[in-house]
Motif scaffolding. Structure first.
Motif, PDB file in Angstrom:
ATOM      1  N   MET A 111      11.823  99.993  16.030  1.00  0.00           N
ATOM      2  CA  MET A 111      12.725  99.049  16.685  1.00  0.00           C
ATOM      3  C   MET A 111      13.177  99.605  18.032  1.00  0.00           C
ATOM      4  O   MET A 111      13.195 100.820  18.236  1.00  0.00           O
ATOM      5  CB  MET A 111      13.951  98.792  15.806  1.00  0.00           C
ATOM      6  CG  MET A 111      13.633  98.183  14.447  1.00  0.00           C
ATOM      7  SD  MET A 111      15.129  97.936  13.428  1.00  0.00           S
ATOM      8  CE  MET A 111      15.427  99.627  12.895  1.00  0.00           C
ATOM      9  N   ALA A 171       3.739 100.906  16.551  1.00  0.00           N
ATOM     10  CA  ALA A 171       3.916 100.119  15.332  1.00  0.00           C
ATOM     11  C   ALA A 171       2.587  99.540  14.855  1.00  0.00           C
ATOM     12  O   ALA A 171       2.301  99.493  13.653  1.00  0.00           O
ATOM     13  CB  ALA A 171       4.926  99.001  15.569  1.00  0.00           C
ATOM     14  N   GLN A 220      18.659  93.659   9.912  1.00  0.00           N
ATOM     15  CA  GLN A 220      17.282  93.787   9.457  1.00  0.00           C
ATOM     16  C   GLN A 220      17.263  93.935   7.927  1.00  0.00           C
ATOM     17  O   GLN A 220      17.717  94.937   7.386  1.00  0.00           O
ATOM     18  CB  GLN A 220      16.609  94.999  10.117  1.00  0.00           C
ATOM     19  CG  GLN A 220      16.891  95.146  11.613  1.00  0.00           C
ATOM     20  CD  GLN A 220      16.697  93.869  12.398  1.00  0.00           C
ATOM     21  OE1 GLN A 220      15.712  93.146  12.217  1.00  0.00           O
ATOM     22  NE2 GLN A 220      17.642  93.574  13.279  1.00  0.00           N
ATOM     23  N   THR A 230      13.365  96.248   2.958  1.00  0.00           N
ATOM     24  CA  THR A 230      12.093  95.968   2.314  1.00  0.00           C
ATOM     25  C   THR A 230      11.781  96.980   1.217  1.00  0.00           C
ATOM     26  O   THR A 230      10.819  96.799   0.459  1.00  0.00           O
ATOM     27  CB  THR A 230      10.947  95.991   3.326  1.00  0.00           C
ATOM     28  OG1 THR A 230      10.933  97.258   4.009  1.00  0.00           O
ATOM     29  CG2 THR A 230      11.118  94.894   4.370  1.00  0.00           C
ATOM     30  N   ASP A 274       2.916 101.539   8.104  1.00  0.00           N
ATOM     31  CA  ASP A 274       4.033 101.841   7.201  1.00  0.00           C
ATOM     32  C   ASP A 274       5.304 102.268   7.913  1.00  0.00           C
ATOM     33  O   ASP A 274       6.220 102.783   7.279  1.00  0.00           O
ATOM     34  CB  ASP A 274       3.609 102.922   6.196  1.00  0.00           C
ATOM     35  CG  ASP A 274       3.159 104.206   6.871  1.00  0.00           C
ATOM     36  OD1 ASP A 274       2.885 104.182   8.101  1.00  0.00           O
ATOM     37  OD2 ASP A 274       3.074 105.243   6.176  1.00  0.00           O
ATOM     38  N   ARG A 328       9.487 107.588   8.945  1.00  0.00           N
ATOM     39  CA  ARG A 328       8.910 106.252   8.903  1.00  0.00           C
ATOM     40  C   ARG A 328       9.799 105.195   9.565  1.00  0.00           C
ATOM     41  O   ARG A 328       9.348 104.100   9.831  1.00  0.00           O
ATOM     42  CB  ARG A 328       8.648 105.839   7.437  1.00  0.00           C
ATOM     43  CG  ARG A 328       7.554 106.658   6.756  1.00  0.00           C
ATOM     44  CD  ARG A 328       6.205 106.448   7.410  1.00  0.00           C
ATOM     45  NE  ARG A 328       5.128 107.164   6.733  1.00  0.00           N
ATOM     46  CZ  ARG A 328       4.765 108.415   7.015  1.00  0.00           C
ATOM     47  NH1 ARG A 328       5.404 109.093   7.964  1.00  0.00           N
ATOM     48  NH2 ARG A 328       3.767 108.982   6.363  1.00  0.00           N
ATOM     49  N   ASN A 329      11.038 105.495   9.815  1.00  0.00           N
ATOM     50  CA  ASN A 329      11.957 104.541  10.438  1.00  0.00           C
ATOM     51  C   ASN A 329      12.342 105.039  11.829  1.00  0.00           C
ATOM     52  O   ASN A 329      12.991 106.083  11.960  1.00  0.00           O
ATOM     53  CB  ASN A 329      13.207 104.346   9.585  1.00  0.00           C
ATOM     54  CG  ASN A 329      12.852 103.804   8.205  1.00  0.00           C
ATOM     55  OD1 ASN A 329      12.127 102.823   8.083  1.00  0.00           O
ATOM     56  ND2 ASN A 329      13.350 104.453   7.158  1.00  0.00           N
ATOM     57  N   THR A 389       8.771 101.521  10.371  1.00  0.00           N
ATOM     58  CA  THR A 389       9.703 100.578  10.980  1.00  0.00           C
ATOM     59  C   THR A 389       9.951 101.084  12.378  1.00  0.00           C
ATOM     60  O   THR A 389      10.352 102.246  12.555  1.00  0.00           O
ATOM     61  CB  THR A 389      11.027 100.509  10.202  1.00  0.00           C
ATOM     62  OG1 THR A 389      10.770  99.999   8.893  1.00  0.00           O
ATOM     63  CG2 THR A 389      12.036  99.619  10.909  1.00  0.00           C
TER      64      THR A 389
END
Length: 251
Positions: free
Chosen positions: A189, A180, A247, A250, A185, A137-138, A187
């Motif tokens: 970058m 994205a 960042q 969350t 859901d 997810r990241n 992240t």
């Protein structure tokens, strides 16, 4: 004797030739290969003239003579010479299938690079979908640095050769944005190594580097023709860490 069996509709005459593709053996060998930078007006053979010819050292073979002494007024002919000394017909077939077709034969001419990059990114992000399916997810993506400012970029006439890297960075951002947007859901970058390298190269003294080393292979900035030294790599790592730390969490 020489015979002309047909002159087709795409023949522009000798004076209209812009590039020549050569396959063959030692008679034509100059030492060029598909992994080398493409030929330019300054280096029409893609290697320092006359190349690694199989005749008197330092003298051109027929390829070199053709584009220098026998041009009939034509100039700036670029040669993609894949000939390999010792090769026979099977070797020539290999030159075509393994050297030419995957590179120049695809007509990258770097004018078509945006379309090619889109295809590459489609494959890349299909893999990201697999990662997402596996639970990732990241996502941190890193763009490419300004290759044209490395020591290899000092070779004249290579502007078009490096253009795809800038296009890649643009298209990468579009792809990440789309990824994205379609996954609420995740992240996602992009860290810009392009920006970091540019800052260092614009003001090397501020980072403790010798200003004379911005294009020097084996200096304090560049380990070789294209790879950074460990000191520059350390700056990249530091900036990635700061970028991620900035960042707010969350979860």
């Amino acid at each position: 004797m020489s015979i002309v069996y047909r002159v087709g509709p795409y023949w522009r005459g000798y004076g209209g030739i812009k590039s020549i593709i050569v396959f063959g053996d030692s008679y034509s060998h100059v030492g060029y290969h598909s992994q080398a930078p493409p030929p330019t007006s300054a280096r029409p053979l893609g290697v320092a003239s006359p190349g690694l010819t199989v005749n008197e050292p330092g003298y051109p073979n027929w390829v070199g003579h053709l584009i220098t002494a026998h041009t009939h007024g034509q100039s700036n002919i670029l040669v993609y010479d894949y000939a390999v000394r010792g090769d026979t017909a099977p070797g020539v077939s290999r030159q075509i299938t393994e050297q030419f077709l995957p590179t120049v034969g695809r007509r990258p001419r770097y004018t078509q690079s945006r379309g090619e990059i889109a295809g590459i990114l489609a494959t890349l992000f299909a893999a990201q979908e697999q990662l997402y399916g596996a639970g990732a997810r990241n996502f941190l993506f890193v763009d490419v640095p300004p290759i044209h400012r490395s020591p290899i970029g000092t070779q004249p006439g290579l502007t078009d050769y490096f253009t795809p890297f800038a296009i890649w960075n643009e298209e990468l951002r579009r792809a990440v944005a789309a990824f994205a947007a379609s996954h609420a859901d995740v992240t996602a970058m992009v860290y810009s190594s392009w920006a970091t390298f540019s800052r260092v190269l614009d003001n090397p003294a501020a980072y403790g580097f010798n200003p004379q080393d911005v294009r020097v292979q084996g200096g304090s900035i560049w380990f070789d023709h294209i790879h950074p030294t460990t000191r520059l790599a350390s700056i990249v790592a530091d900036e990635i860490a700061h970028f991620l730390a900035a960042q707010a969490p969350t979860a």
